[in-house]
Design an enzyme around this catalytic site. Sequence first.
Site, PDB file in Angstrom:
ATOM      1  N   ARG A  51      48.311 -14.793 -31.684  1.00  0.00           N
ATOM      2  CA  ARG A  51      47.818 -13.783 -32.634  1.00  0.00           C
ATOM      3  C   ARG A  51      46.319 -13.672 -32.426  1.00  0.00           C
ATOM      4  O   ARG A  51      45.583 -14.639 -32.610  1.00  0.00           O
ATOM      5  CB  ARG A  51      48.130 -14.208 -34.068  1.00  0.00           C
ATOM      6  CG  ARG A  51      47.440 -13.353 -35.106  1.00  0.00           C
ATOM      7  CD  ARG A  51      47.947 -13.569 -36.517  1.00  0.00           C
ATOM      8  NE  ARG A  51      49.258 -12.987 -36.705  1.00  0.00           N
ATOM      9  CZ  ARG A  51      49.780 -12.691 -37.900  1.00  0.00           C
ATOM     10  NH1 ARG A  51      49.080 -12.908 -39.001  1.00  0.00           N
ATOM     11  NH2 ARG A  51      50.977 -12.152 -37.989  1.00  0.00           N
ATOM     12  N   HIS A  72      52.461  -5.191 -33.333  1.00  0.00           N
ATOM     13  CA  HIS A  72      53.094  -6.349 -33.992  1.00  0.00           C
ATOM     14  C   HIS A  72      54.598  -6.274 -33.669  1.00  0.00           C
ATOM     15  O   HIS A  72      55.427  -6.014 -34.538  1.00  0.00           O
ATOM     16  CB  HIS A  72      52.822  -6.281 -35.500  1.00  0.00           C
ATOM     17  CG  HIS A  72      53.043  -7.565 -36.228  1.00  0.00           C
ATOM     18  ND1 HIS A  72      53.407  -8.746 -35.598  1.00  0.00           N
ATOM     19  CD2 HIS A  72      52.955  -7.879 -37.561  1.00  0.00           C
ATOM     20  CE1 HIS A  72      53.511  -9.701 -36.501  1.00  0.00           C
ATOM     21  NE2 HIS A  72      53.263  -9.207 -37.700  1.00  0.00           N
ATOM     22  N   GLN A 118      57.316  -8.256 -35.647  1.00  0.00           N
ATOM     23  CA  GLN A 118      57.558  -7.662 -36.963  1.00  0.00           C
ATOM     24  C   GLN A 118      58.571  -6.524 -36.843  1.00  0.00           C
ATOM     25  O   GLN A 118      59.513  -6.430 -37.629  1.00  0.00           O
ATOM     26  CB  GLN A 118      56.220  -7.132 -37.523  1.00  0.00           C
ATOM     27  CG  GLN A 118      56.333  -6.461 -38.871  1.00  0.00           C
ATOM     28  CD  GLN A 118      56.623  -7.442 -39.992  1.00  0.00           C
ATOM     29  OE1 GLN A 118      55.919  -8.422 -40.155  1.00  0.00           O
ATOM     30  NE2 GLN A 118      57.665  -7.191 -40.758  1.00  0.00           N
ATOM     31  N   ASP A 149      52.047  -0.889 -45.356  1.00  0.00           N
ATOM     32  CA  ASP A 149      51.297  -2.066 -44.892  1.00  0.00           C
ATOM     33  C   ASP A 149      49.948  -2.001 -45.602  1.00  0.00           C
ATOM     34  O   ASP A 149      49.576  -0.958 -46.171  1.00  0.00           O
ATOM     35  CB  ASP A 149      51.147  -1.966 -43.346  1.00  0.00           C
ATOM     36  CG  ASP A 149      50.359  -3.111 -42.727  1.00  0.00           C
ATOM     37  OD1 ASP A 149      50.160  -4.142 -43.391  1.00  0.00           O
ATOM     38  OD2 ASP A 149      49.923  -2.968 -41.554  1.00  0.00           O
ATOM     39  N   CYS A 190      55.568  -5.231 -44.554  1.00  0.00           N
ATOM     40  CA  CYS A 190      55.514  -6.406 -43.671  1.00  0.00           C
ATOM     41  C   CYS A 190      54.929  -7.624 -44.395  1.00  0.00           C
ATOM     42  O   CYS A 190      55.161  -8.743 -43.954  1.00  0.00           O
ATOM     43  CB  CYS A 190      54.696  -6.072 -42.430  1.00  0.00           C
ATOM     44  SG  CYS A 190      53.054  -5.459 -42.821  1.00  0.00           S
ATOM     45  N   ARG A 197      62.351 -12.250 -40.174  1.00  0.00           N
ATOM     46  CA  ARG A 197      61.386 -12.619 -39.127  1.00  0.00           C
ATOM     47  C   ARG A 197      61.873 -13.864 -38.390  1.00  0.00           C
ATOM     48  O   ARG A 197      61.763 -13.974 -37.174  1.00  0.00           O
ATOM     49  CB  ARG A 197      60.006 -12.925 -39.755  1.00  0.00           C
ATOM     50  CG  ARG A 197      59.295 -11.752 -40.414  1.00  0.00           C
ATOM     51  CD  ARG A 197      58.836 -10.719 -39.413  1.00  0.00           C
ATOM     52  NE  ARG A 197      58.059 -11.271 -38.319  1.00  0.00           N
ATOM     53  CZ  ARG A 197      56.752 -11.533 -38.365  1.00  0.00           C
ATOM     54  NH1 ARG A 197      56.061 -11.249 -39.428  1.00  0.00           N
ATOM     55  NH2 ARG A 197      56.114 -12.025 -37.299  1.00  0.00           N
TER      56      ARG A 197
HETATM   57  N1   CP Z   1      53.873  -9.902 -41.689  1.00  0.00           N
HETATM   58  C1   CP Z   1      53.151 -10.875 -41.138  1.00  0.00           C
HETATM   59  O1   CP Z   1      52.921 -10.916 -39.925  1.00  0.00           O
HETATM   60  O2   CP Z   1      52.704 -11.791 -42.036  1.00  0.00           O
HETATM   61  P1   CP Z   1      51.688 -12.972 -41.728  1.00  0.00           P
HETATM   62  O3   CP Z   1      50.331 -12.345 -41.511  1.00  0.00           O
HETATM   63  O4   CP Z   1      51.720 -13.840 -42.971  1.00  0.00           O
HETATM   64  O5   CP Z   1      52.140 -13.698 -40.506  1.00  0.00           O
HETATM   65  N1  NVA Z   2      48.067  -4.485 -40.449  1.00  0.00           N
HETATM   66  C1  NVA Z   2      48.064  -5.842 -40.974  1.00  0.00           C
HETATM   67  C2  NVA Z   2      49.367  -6.502 -40.736  1.00  0.00           C
HETATM   68  C3  NVA Z   2      49.499  -7.888 -41.290  1.00  0.00           C
HETATM   69  C4  NVA Z   2      50.822  -8.518 -40.985  1.00  0.00           C
HETATM   70  C5  NVA Z   2      46.942  -6.622 -40.334  1.00  0.00           C
HETATM   71  O1  NVA Z   2      46.729  -6.466 -39.114  1.00  0.00           O
HETATM   72  O2  NVA Z   2      46.264  -7.383 -41.020  1.00  0.00           O
END
Ligand code: CP
Ligand code: NVA
Length: 308
Positions: free
Chosen positions: A106, A133, A136, A227, A267, A295
């Site tokens: 990430r 993502h 997701q 989101d 999400c 997930r």
């Molecule tokens: N939806 C998602 O990716 O959540 P986190 O940021 O908690 O991993």
């Molecule tokens: N768009 C959000 C998604 C989090 C799962 C972010 O990037 O923070």
Amino acid sequence: MLKPIKLANRNFLSSLDISRAEIFHILDIASSFKNRNLNIEFKNKVLGLIFDKSSTRTRVSFQVAMSRLGGTTVDLNPLTSQIGRGEPIRDTARVMSRYCDVLAIRTFKQSDLEEYAKWSSRPVINALTDLEHPCQALADYMTIKEEFFDFKNVVLTFIGDGNNVAHSLILCGALLGVEIRIACPKGYEPNDLVINKAKKIYENENLLKITNEPITAVQGANVVYTDVWSSMGEENQKARKDKDFIGFTIDKDLMSKADKDAIILHCLPAYRSKEITEEVMESQKSRIFEQAENRMYAQQALLSCILS
Ligand code: CP
Ligand code: NVA
């Protein structure tokens, strides 16, 4: 017994790194794991997690998925590793991939993720970048399939920022032939490259619509998705974005325009009373926590295919 397809040595950096048939197969495997119809062991295999941003769901669902497969995980972040002091990606990738069988990363830039993949001797999975993502999206379409059984005639309306989560919904949705409507304020439309890639995949490119009108976009929708307005890394834009996104909250009024059996997805994490009201989030229409649960199964299935 359903067997995981071999995705050995395949990266999953984008929703487009797997085919339509592979998505269906991963979703079938995920459902079998969920229904306890499948038991696959990857004893002693190690998943390396490298997370430059916070995470609850992605981190824990990967950890539990790997443990359910009989394997284990190591979890690095910039504070507890040499990444924070600036060790180059090419060095971290070469070292981590000698210890681990697969890496889930990430980070901010998609190009940094690609750099990891370039130098890693093991497959790399996108655990969220600013651009995509894809893990997701697998869980999202698994949740939609559980509700509607297939993707024919499903209209998915995403109301919010046209960035990572929306991009993967679009790309995975294009492969699955789902009608997608994205409603975002002017200036927050999805990336043109993503839209163009999706349009090339759709048999009927009119199935993808980008608009600045949430009310039009939500008419008759089967799935209404949102989101956060300010993503991780955009903390200093919060005040401006909160203003720009006025009118893009999913509330009861907006939901009344969707199909009567519509479901709501998010999400997570959510900011109640910004992108979604408490009432809608906690309503009978919400499948948000089923989505979060999925997930784990979707990633367990993905890991099974990549480790096969
Ligand atoms: N939806 C998602 O990716 O959540 P986190 O940021 O908690 O991993
Ligand atoms: N768009 C959000 C998604 C989090 C799962 C972010 O990037 O923070």
